[in-house]
Motif scaffolding. Structure first.
Motif, short mmCIF file in Angstrom:
data_model
loop_
_atom_site.label_atom_id
_atom_site.label_comp_id
_atom_site.label_asym_id
_atom_site.label_seq_id
_atom_site.Cartn_x
_atom_site.Cartn_y
_atom_site.Cartn_z
N MET A 134 -12.95 7.89 -16.23
CA MET A 134 -11.56 7.86 -15.82
C MET A 134 -11.50 8.15 -14.32
SD MET A 134 -8.29 9.82 -17.43
CE MET A 134 -8.53 11.51 -16.95
N GLU A 135 -10.79 7.29 -13.62
CA GLU A 135 -10.68 7.44 -12.17
C GLU A 135 -9.71 8.57 -11.82
OE1 GLU A 135 -11.16 3.76 -9.67
OE2 GLU A 135 -10.22 2.93 -11.47
N SER A 136 -9.99 9.24 -10.72
CA SER A 136 -9.13 10.34 -10.27
C SER A 136 -7.81 9.79 -9.75
CB SER A 136 -9.83 11.14 -9.18
OG SER A 136 -9.86 10.40 -7.98
N ASP A 137 -6.82 10.68 -9.69
CA ASP A 137 -5.52 10.30 -9.14
C ASP A 137 -5.65 9.84 -7.70
OD1 ASP A 137 -4.32 10.98 -11.53
OD2 ASP A 137 -3.51 12.88 -10.81
N GLU A 138 -6.51 10.50 -6.94
CA GLU A 138 -6.68 10.16 -5.52
C GLU A 138 -7.23 8.74 -5.37
OE1 GLU A 138 -6.02 14.32 -5.92
OE2 GLU A 138 -7.51 13.09 -6.94
N ALA A 160 -2.09 -3.29 -8.12
CA ALA A 160 -0.96 -2.99 -9.01
C ALA A 160 -1.42 -2.30 -10.29
CB ALA A 160 -0.19 -4.27 -9.33
N LYS A 161 -2.59 -2.66 -10.79
CA LYS A 161 -3.11 -2.05 -12.01
C LYS A 161 -3.34 -0.55 -11.80
CE LYS A 161 -6.73 -2.27 -15.47
NZ LYS A 161 -8.02 -2.78 -15.85
N ALA A 162 -3.86 -0.19 -10.64
CA ALA A 162 -4.06 1.23 -10.32
C ALA A 162 -2.72 1.95 -10.29
CB ALA A 162 -4.79 1.38 -8.99
N GLY A 163 -1.70 1.29 -9.74
CA GLY A 163 -0.35 1.87 -9.70
C GLY A 163 0.21 2.09 -11.09
N ARG A 164 0.03 1.11 -11.97
CA ARG A 164 0.52 1.25 -13.34
C ARG A 164 -0.20 2.40 -14.06
NH1 ARG A 164 0.42 -4.34 -12.89
NH2 ARG A 164 -1.58 -4.49 -13.97
N THR A 165 -1.50 2.52 -13.81
CA THR A 165 -2.27 3.60 -14.43
C THR A 165 -1.79 4.96 -13.94
OG1 THR A 165 -4.19 2.15 -14.64
CG2 THR A 165 -4.59 4.51 -14.79
N LEU A 186 -6.96 6.31 -7.60
CA LEU A 186 -5.91 5.38 -8.04
C LEU A 186 -4.83 5.21 -6.98
CD1 LEU A 186 -5.51 6.51 -11.76
CD2 LEU A 186 -6.46 4.34 -10.94
N LEU A 187 -4.43 6.31 -6.34
CA LEU A 187 -3.40 6.23 -5.31
C LEU A 187 -3.88 5.39 -4.13
CD1 LEU A 187 -0.65 6.95 -4.13
CD2 LEU A 187 -1.65 9.11 -3.32
N SER A 188 -5.09 5.61 -3.72
CA SER A 188 -5.65 4.83 -2.61
C SER A 188 -5.68 3.35 -2.96
CB SER A 188 -7.05 5.34 -2.28
OG SER A 188 -7.61 4.58 -1.24
N ALA A 189 -6.11 3.03 -4.17
CA ALA A 189 -6.15 1.63 -4.59
C ALA A 189 -4.75 1.04 -4.68
CB ALA A 189 -6.86 1.52 -5.95
N TRP A 190 -3.79 1.82 -5.19
CA TRP A 190 -2.41 1.36 -5.29
C TRP A 190 -1.83 1.08 -3.92
CZ3 TRP A 190 2.29 4.70 -7.12
CH2 TRP A 190 3.38 3.86 -7.42
N ARG A 191 -2.07 1.99 -2.99
CA ARG A 191 -1.59 1.77 -1.62
C ARG A 191 -2.26 0.58 -0.97
NH1 ARG A 191 -1.36 8.10 0.47
NH2 ARG A 191 0.69 8.57 -0.43
N GLY A 192 -3.44 0.22 -1.46
CA GLY A 192 -4.15 -0.95 -0.96
C GLY A 192 -3.76 -2.24 -1.64
N GLY A 193 -2.81 -2.17 -2.57
CA GLY A 193 -2.30 -3.38 -3.21
C GLY A 193 -2.73 -3.58 -4.65
#
Length: 194
Positions: free
Chosen positions: A1-5, A16-21, A7-14
């Motif tokens: 399981m990926e950490s919140d940090e 969307a799946k990381a953002g949904r998670t 996932l947030l970095s990936a979400w800010r990088g575009g």
């Protein structure tokens, strides 16, 4: 399981799946945070909280979860300031002070309704600290990041909040409490009496 940090970095990088998670991981806690304080506009406040998380560029120092609740707190205080057209001192003003009827928040289970009523009579920052500690399992350091306070001050506020909450619970009308006293007392011990 990926950490919140991550996932947030990936979400800010575009991503969307990381953002949904990340959203799925924290939406229930953020929703509870708002629902225990306001009845209307909860969905909007939740969306604005996550949008602000996405749009901010700085890295959360105390972790994504604490950072997220810090954003939520600031949005809540802004809403109260806008709604009541005056500054709100979250260290002394409670949700009950801001409402004409704090029992408007209806919970199907009577003992939770009593707990909500007692929590809402506390100063807002004490209510937030107790909820984040007991319901969201944030540490005192993470709560400090949310409230912009040192960890030691948070521990003192948690202790004071527990004392005030116990006093509020004891001051509720006996007829209201009698119907479900055993369940209520067990719930209080589980949630607050740790």
């Amino acid at each position: 399981m990926e950490s919140d940090e991550v996932l947030l970095s990936a979400w800010r990088g575009g991503d969307a799946k990381a953002g949904r998670t990340l959203f799925a991981r924290h939406v229930d806690g953020v929703t509870r945070f708002f629902f225990s304080k306001v009845q209307t506009g909860v969905e909007d406040l939740v969306q604005r909280t996550f949008l602000a998380l996405l749009e901010r560029t700085e890295a959360p120092e105390a972790g994504v979860r604490a950072y997220l609740f810090g954003i939520a707190r600031k949005l809540l205080l802004r809403r109260f300031r806008d709604e009541y057209r005056s500054p709100i001192d979250a260290g002394t003003v409670s949700v009950a002070d801001l409402r004409t009827s704090p029992s408007d928040i209806v919970d199907r289970r009577q003992h939770l309704q009593l707990l909500y009523r007692a929590l809402q009579a506390l100063p807002l920052d004490l209510q937030i600290a107790l909820e984040l500690f007991y319901w969201e399992s944030l540490t005192a350091a993470e709560i400090g990041a949310v409230l912009d306070l040192p960890e030691g001050t948070v521990r003192s506020r948690l202790r004071r909040g527990r004392e005030l909450l116990a006093a509020q619970m004891q001051s509720l009308p006996a007829a209201t409490v009698a119907a479900d006293l055993e369940t209520w007392a067990r719930e209080l011990r589980e949630r607050v009496g740790r």
